[in-house]
Scaffold this motif. Structure first.
Motif, PDB file in Angstrom:
ATOM      1  N   VAL A   1      30.779  40.369  43.678  1.00 57.21           N
ATOM      2  CA  VAL A   1      30.655  41.498  42.755  1.00 57.21           C
ATOM      3  C   VAL A   1      29.250  42.085  42.843  1.00 57.21           C
ATOM      4  O   VAL A   1      29.061  43.299  42.885  1.00 57.21           O
ATOM      5  CB  VAL A   1      30.950  41.048  41.298  1.00 57.21           C
ATOM      6  N   GLU A   2      28.236  41.209  42.908  1.00 55.29           N
ATOM      7  CA  GLU A   2      26.845  41.665  42.992  1.00 55.29           C
ATOM      8  C   GLU A   2      26.612  42.443  44.283  1.00 55.29           C
ATOM      9  O   GLU A   2      25.948  43.483  44.283  1.00 55.29           O
ATOM     10  CB  GLU A   2      25.887  40.464  42.933  1.00 55.29           C
ATOM     11  N   VAL A   3      27.147  41.927  45.391  1.00 54.82           N
ATOM     12  CA  VAL A   3      26.984  42.597  46.691  1.00 54.82           C
ATOM     13  C   VAL A   3      27.637  43.976  46.648  1.00 54.82           C
ATOM     14  O   VAL A   3      27.053  44.971  47.094  1.00 54.82           O
ATOM     15  CB  VAL A   3      27.594  41.746  47.836  1.00 54.82           C
TER      16      VAL A   3
ATOM     17  N   LEU B   1      29.853  49.939  55.992  1.00 56.58           N
ATOM     18  CA  LEU B   1      29.251  48.830  55.254  1.00 56.58           C
ATOM     19  C   LEU B   1      30.265  47.691  55.132  1.00 56.58           C
ATOM     20  O   LEU B   1      31.250  47.815  54.404  1.00 56.58           O
ATOM     21  CB  LEU B   1      28.805  49.288  53.865  1.00 56.58           C
ATOM     22  N   PRO B   2      30.036  46.575  55.839  1.00 55.06           N
ATOM     23  CA  PRO B   2      30.966  45.446  55.744  1.00 55.06           C
ATOM     24  C   PRO B   2      30.824  44.750  54.389  1.00 55.06           C
ATOM     25  O   PRO B   2      29.825  44.956  53.687  1.00 55.06           O
ATOM     26  CB  PRO B   2      30.518  44.528  56.890  1.00 55.06           C
ATOM     27  N   PRO B   3      31.800  43.912  54.000  1.00 53.21           N
ATOM     28  CA  PRO B   3      31.755  43.266  52.680  1.00 53.21           C
ATOM     29  C   PRO B   3      30.493  42.446  52.443  1.00 53.21           C
ATOM     30  O   PRO B   3      30.042  42.305  51.309  1.00 53.21           O
ATOM     31  CB  PRO B   3      32.995  42.364  52.683  1.00 53.21           C
TER      32      PRO B   3
ATOM     33  N   GLN C   1      25.811  47.747  47.073  1.00 51.28           N
ATOM     34  CA  GLN C   1      26.260  48.827  47.960  1.00 51.28           C
ATOM     35  C   GLN C   1      26.430  50.129  47.173  1.00 51.28           C
ATOM     36  O   GLN C   1      25.976  51.191  47.606  1.00 51.28           O
ATOM     37  CB  GLN C   1      27.587  48.455  48.632  1.00 51.28           C
ATOM     38  N   ILE C   2      27.074  50.026  46.016  1.00 51.65           N
ATOM     39  CA  ILE C   2      27.315  51.215  45.185  1.00 51.65           C
ATOM     40  C   ILE C   2      25.995  51.868  44.799  1.00 51.65           C
ATOM     41  O   ILE C   2      25.820  53.088  44.902  1.00 51.65           O
ATOM     42  CB  ILE C   2      28.119  50.825  43.914  1.00 51.65           C
TER      43      ILE C   2
END
Length: 320
Positions: A6-8, A58-60, A12-13
């Motif tokens: 969730v933090e990652v 952008l990968p996960p 990105q957002i």
């Protein structure tokens, strides 16, 4: 999705939101679901000669565990130029493992294009192509700001328990308002070097009836502590979920320090959706540029170009 996942995703957002604000029309969303984005970069001349399109996926695991997948698109880009640029981007990634790096990549490519424009390389013989810009509708994302979830002045009392009578009130500047569908956004800025100054500025702003009546007063600050070589930074949503964190992220990407930015929003009765975050970031960025905390993209690139030219000229002088 795990907590770290969730933090990652939120990192990105925040990065995408900030880049969209910084680069405006040059930034476009190719596929929001697949996290594919494109940024058009040029040499900053009035009539750009060298342009390039950086496409990223952008990968996960980005930014904590995986690099962005990228593609450099330009009809003239091949061979030595491509390898040089690819190596530079790889180097930036390795030097900033786990960090958000897209801004660094874009500005490195811009620097490369400025060098091309100033070199004796023949101009690229290409026809300009227009790209369709896909509008990013975005979504409303939830994010907990790092702290200060309660009344901001009360929380700062905890940090600033010492007497602050001797603490000077810094000058407070006000930016130009942005109005959209009856909602108005206005940024306020003050140079700060201690949390006590942050508290004093906020109290002064809240003493203004118009600012106190705003629906939200979102803020973020970054103070550089020389002795510890770390940043003291925090933010406040003031009821506008995720806005404080996004504002702080923008300030981190722009690498500003010793400054407090407050964005007031007066709600006009019409929901703006994700556009409200763009207006908050744009207000903040405009006032930071206006008071020289950060150069506009164009100015900073031209300055970088000038310094490169000076170095080149000085080198020529020493050779003769």
């Amino acid at each position: 999705m795990s907590g770290s996942g969730v933090e990652v995703a939120q990192q990105q957002i925040d990065e995408i939101e900030a880049l969209s604000s910084i680069y405006g029309e040059d930034w476009c969303v190719v596929d929001e679901g697949e996290k594919i984005y494109c940024i058009k970069i040029n040499d900053c001349l009035d009539q750009p000669k060298w342009t390039l399109c950086l496409q990223v996926i952008l990968p996960p695991g980005y930014p904590t565990a995986e690099p962005p997948i990228y593609q450099l698109n330009a009809p003239w880009l091949r061979g030595q130029d491509y390898m040089e640029l690819a190596n530079s981007l790889e180097e930036i990634y390795l030097q900033n493992l786990g960090e958000s790096i897209l801004y660094l990549w874009v500005e490195k490519i811009r620097e490369f294009l400025i060098e091309k424009a100033q070199s004796s390389d023949p101009e690229p013989d290409i026809k300009k192509t227009s790209e369709e810009v896909v509008e990013d509708d975005g979504d409303d994302f939830l994010q907990d700001c790092q702290s200060l979830q309660e009344d901001p002045v009360k929380m700062l009392n905890y940090v600033t328990s010492e007497s602050q009578e001797d603490e000077e009130l810094p000058p407070i500047h006000h930016g130009n308002p942005i109005t959209d569908r009856r909602s108005t956004f206005q940024a306020h800025l003050a140079p700060v070097v201690t949390p006590r100054q942050v508290k004093r500025v906020l109290e002064k702003l809240y003493g203004n009836k118009k600012i106190a009546s705003a629906t939200h007063n979102i803020y973020a600050y970054r103070i550089y502590c020389e002795d510890k070589q770390t940043f003291l930074q925090d933010c406040e949503d003031d009821g506008e979920t995720a806005a404080g964190g996004r504002l702080l992220h923008l300030m981190q990407i722009l690498n500003v320090q010793n400054v407090l930015v407050v964005v007031s929003r007066w709600y006009g009765g019409i929901l703006l959706g994700p556009d409200r975050f763009k207006h908050i970031n744009n207000c903040a960025r405009n006032i930071l540029v206006e008071y020289n905390y950060v150069h506009s993209v164009e100015e900073s690139s031209k300055q970088a170009g000038k310094s490169k030219k000076l170095k080149k000229d000085n080198k020529k002088k020493t050779e003769h």
